[in-house]
Design a protein around this motif. Structure first.
Motif, PDB file in Angstrom:
ATOM      1  N   LYS A 277       0.823  -1.217   0.000  1.00  0.00           N
ATOM      2  CA  LYS A 277       0.000   0.000   0.000  1.00  0.00           C
ATOM      3  C   LYS A 277       0.858   1.269   0.000  1.00  0.00           C
ATOM      4  O   LYS A 277       0.368   2.343  -0.307  1.00  0.00           O
ATOM      5  CB  LYS A 277      -0.929   0.002   1.221  1.00  0.00           C
TER       6      LYS A 277
ATOM      7  N   CYS B 181      -4.939   0.790  -5.193  1.00  0.00           N
ATOM      8  CA  CYS B 181      -5.234   2.077  -4.570  1.00  0.00           C
ATOM      9  C   CYS B 181      -4.397   2.209  -3.302  1.00  0.00           C
ATOM     10  O   CYS B 181      -4.246   1.238  -2.561  1.00  0.00           O
ATOM     11  CB  CYS B 181      -6.716   2.074  -4.219  1.00  0.00           C
TER      12      CYS B 181
ATOM     13  N   GLY C 161      -5.293   3.800  -0.752  1.00  0.00           N
ATOM     14  CA  GLY C 161      -6.216   3.777   0.393  1.00  0.00           C
ATOM     15  C   GLY C 161      -6.283   2.367   0.975  1.00  0.00           C
ATOM     16  O   GLY C 161      -5.891   1.395   0.330  1.00  0.00           O
ATOM     17  N   SER C 162      -6.762   2.281   2.220  1.00  0.00           N
ATOM     18  CA  SER C 162      -6.849   0.958   2.863  1.00  0.00           C
ATOM     19  C   SER C 162      -8.223   0.769   3.495  1.00  0.00           C
ATOM     20  O   SER C 162      -8.322   0.584   4.710  1.00  0.00           O
ATOM     21  CB  SER C 162      -5.791   0.823   3.964  1.00  0.00           C
ATOM     22  N   CYS C 163      -9.237   0.824   2.685  1.00  0.00           N
ATOM     23  CA  CYS C 163     -10.583   0.612   3.231  1.00  0.00           C
ATOM     24  C   CYS C 163     -10.715  -0.871   3.585  1.00  0.00           C
ATOM     25  O   CYS C 163     -10.452  -1.732   2.742  1.00  0.00           O
ATOM     26  CB  CYS C 163     -11.636   1.020   2.220  1.00  0.00           C
TER      27      CYS C 163
ATOM     28  N   TYR D  28     -13.169  -2.810   4.027  1.00  0.00           N
ATOM     29  CA  TYR D  28     -14.196  -3.602   3.334  1.00  0.00           C
ATOM     30  C   TYR D  28     -13.956  -3.665   1.820  1.00  0.00           C
ATOM     31  O   TYR D  28     -14.714  -4.296   1.097  1.00  0.00           O
ATOM     32  CB  TYR D  28     -15.579  -2.982   3.578  1.00  0.00           C
TER      33      TYR D  28
ATOM     34  N   CYS E 293      -9.732   0.440  -9.160  1.00  0.00           N
ATOM     35  CA  CYS E 293      -8.792   1.377  -8.545  1.00  0.00           C
ATOM     36  C   CYS E 293      -9.569   2.586  -8.043  1.00  0.00           C
ATOM     37  O   CYS E 293     -10.759   2.704  -8.300  1.00  0.00           O
ATOM     38  CB  CYS E 293      -7.803   1.889  -9.592  1.00  0.00           C
ATOM     39  N   ASP E 294      -8.859   3.491  -7.361  1.00  0.00           N
ATOM     40  CA  ASP E 294      -9.401   4.837  -7.205  1.00  0.00           C
ATOM     41  C   ASP E 294      -8.576   5.719  -8.131  1.00  0.00           C
ATOM     42  O   ASP E 294      -7.397   5.995  -7.863  1.00  0.00           O
ATOM     43  CB  ASP E 294      -9.292   5.342  -5.764  1.00  0.00           C
TER      44      ASP E 294
ATOM     45  N   LYS F 167     -12.733   8.462  -3.695  1.00  0.00           N
ATOM     46  CA  LYS F 167     -12.792   8.873  -2.289  1.00  0.00           C
ATOM     47  C   LYS F 167     -11.700   9.907  -2.013  1.00  0.00           C
ATOM     48  O   LYS F 167     -11.360  10.159  -0.879  1.00  0.00           O
ATOM     49  CB  LYS F 167     -12.559   7.669  -1.372  1.00  0.00           C
ATOM     50  N   PHE F 168     -11.129  10.440  -3.084  1.00  0.00           N
ATOM     51  CA  PHE F 168     -10.069  11.438  -2.931  1.00  0.00           C
ATOM     52  C   PHE F 168     -10.564  12.782  -3.470  1.00  0.00           C
ATOM     53  O   PHE F 168     -11.540  12.848  -4.213  1.00  0.00           O
ATOM     54  CB  PHE F 168      -8.796  10.973  -3.645  1.00  0.00           C
TER      55      PHE F 168
HETATM   56  S1  SF4 Z   1     -12.642   1.433  -1.427  1.00  0.00           S
HETATM   57 FE1  SF4 Z   1     -11.790   2.823  -2.967  1.00  0.00          FE
HETATM   58  S2  SF4 Z   1     -10.495   4.252  -1.805  1.00  0.00           S
HETATM   59 FE2  SF4 Z   1     -10.901   2.489  -0.480  1.00  0.00          FE
HETATM   60  S3  SF4 Z   1      -9.146   1.134  -0.798  1.00  0.00           S
HETATM   61 FE3  SF4 Z   1     -10.777   0.476  -2.205  1.00  0.00          FE
HETATM   62  S4  SF4 Z   1     -10.359   1.556  -4.120  1.00  0.00           S
HETATM   63 FE4  SF4 Z   1      -9.192   2.599  -2.502  1.00  0.00          FE
END
Ligand code: SF4
Length: 338
Positions: free
Chosen positions: A57, A87, A89-91, A93, A139-140, A171-172
């Motif tokens: 990450k 991405c 990010g580390s969501c 879910y 991806c984001d 989400k950015f």
């Molecule tokens: S949900 Fe979106 S912002 Fe979050 S880790 Fe996954 S791709 Fe990245």
């Protein structure tokens, strides 16, 4: 904005202008650079899944997109294509936890001209029908836009298309470089939003709710079609109050909310057995509610069961959002609830 701790260049990536440009940028930032001898070969220094995940990450891989066959992307668009996969990010879910579970790196593709030439073929074959494309499925796309500028290029490309439309979700909030693009309303930008509880507990290394909402106000003022994905919607003590708070703060940033032609996509929280296993490995203290006993099984389009809320709970969530979105944004369109 995301700054990697190391960058890996795959063979062939430096033959493209974007590859060379990225190399210069990362060198100027003194970020350690590694040159891979073959595609997809990053030696892991650790066997520990959460350490490996954390290393990935914080890294970027720069490569060349090889496969040009586009996958369908329902219900969002006709097809999806990638400028980036993964991405920073580390969501907890995130669906990428499973579909990129072995290689959770952010990979930037440098052959953007070839990628867009391929998209052009799909548009031409289907014209005079409109063909729509999603670039936020794997991806984001905004998360590394400050390095690549690829989304901007792609928006300019679609701005000239009579029969092509683009959609992305993020989400950015680093979208300033997109504000003067010649989008011609052919690109729809959606922001993924959630309640404070969900963002604070599960959406690590993404931008705050305030930043996303403020960015959405700028996108709206720049004339882009604008939408919101509220996902994953979670059912917990106090969920209604927090989601109302979200809609209220959104309304405060949108000019003329009563007339705004916004769209909403609503997705309830779901998980699969495979996702649960990976999430627990990577986030041993996760607060995600993944108790199968409180869920019902639903057959998913990718050939696996997913666990969703009971019919009664899903009905309550759907009604709540329909009623309140109509109240705060009377001209908005709810595209789907799933
Ligand atoms: S949900 Fe979106 S912002 Fe979050 S880790 Fe996954 S791709 Fe990245």
């Amino acid at each position: 904005m995301f700054l990697p701790e190391q960058v890996y260049f795959e063979p062939g990536s430096l033959e493209y202008p974007l590859g060379k440009d990225l190399l210069e940028k990362f060198k100027a930032l003194n970020i350690p650079i590694f040159y891979l001898s073959s595609h997809n070969k990053i030696n892991s220094k650790t066997e520990n899944p959460s350490e490996y995940y954390s290393h990935a990450k914080k890294s970027i891989v720069v490569g060349v997109k090889k496969s040009m066959k586009l996958e369908p992307c329902k219900p969002s668009a006709d097809y999806q294509f990638s400028l980036v996969t993964g991405c920073p990010g580390s969501c907890e879910y995130c669906y990428l936890q499973t579909n990129q579970s072995l290689k959770p790196f952010t990979r930037i593709y440098v052959n953007i001209e070839e990628i867009l030439e391929n998209v052009q073929k799909y548009i031409d074959i289907n014209s005079p029908n409109i063909t729509s494309f999603e670039i936020g499925s794997t991806c984001d796309p905004i998360s590394v836009e400050h390095f690549t500028g690829s989304v901007r290029k792609t928006i300019d490309f679609f701005g000239k298309q009579k029969y092509g439309r683009l959609r992305l979700v993020t989400k950015f909030s680093a979208i300033d470089s997109l504000l003067d693009a010649l989008h011609n309303k052919n690109t729809k930008i959606r922001f993924s939003l959630n309640s404070k509880y969900v963002i604070q507990n599960f959406e690590h290394n993404t931008d705050s709710l305030e930043e996303r909402i403020s960015a959405s106000g700028k996108i709206y003022s720049a004339g882009y079609p604008l939408g919101f994905i509220i996902a994953p919607i979670m059912y917990y003590d106090g969920w209604k109050e927090q989601y109302i708070e979200l809609l209220e703060s959104l309304k405060s940033k949108i000019i003329n909310p009563d007339d705004a032609n916004l769209s909403f996509e609503l997705i309830q929280y779901r998980f699969t057995t495979k996702a649960k296993k990976v999430i627990i490995e990577r986030f041993p203290n996760t607060k995600l509610d993944m108790d199968e006993a409180n869920r019902i099984k639903k057959w998913g389009p990718y050939g696996v069961y997913k666990y969703v809320y009971s019919k009664e709970t899903a009905f309550e969530i759907k009604n709540f959002f329909t009623e309140n979105i109509n109240r705060y944004f009377p001209n908005a369109n709810i595209e789907y609830f799933t």
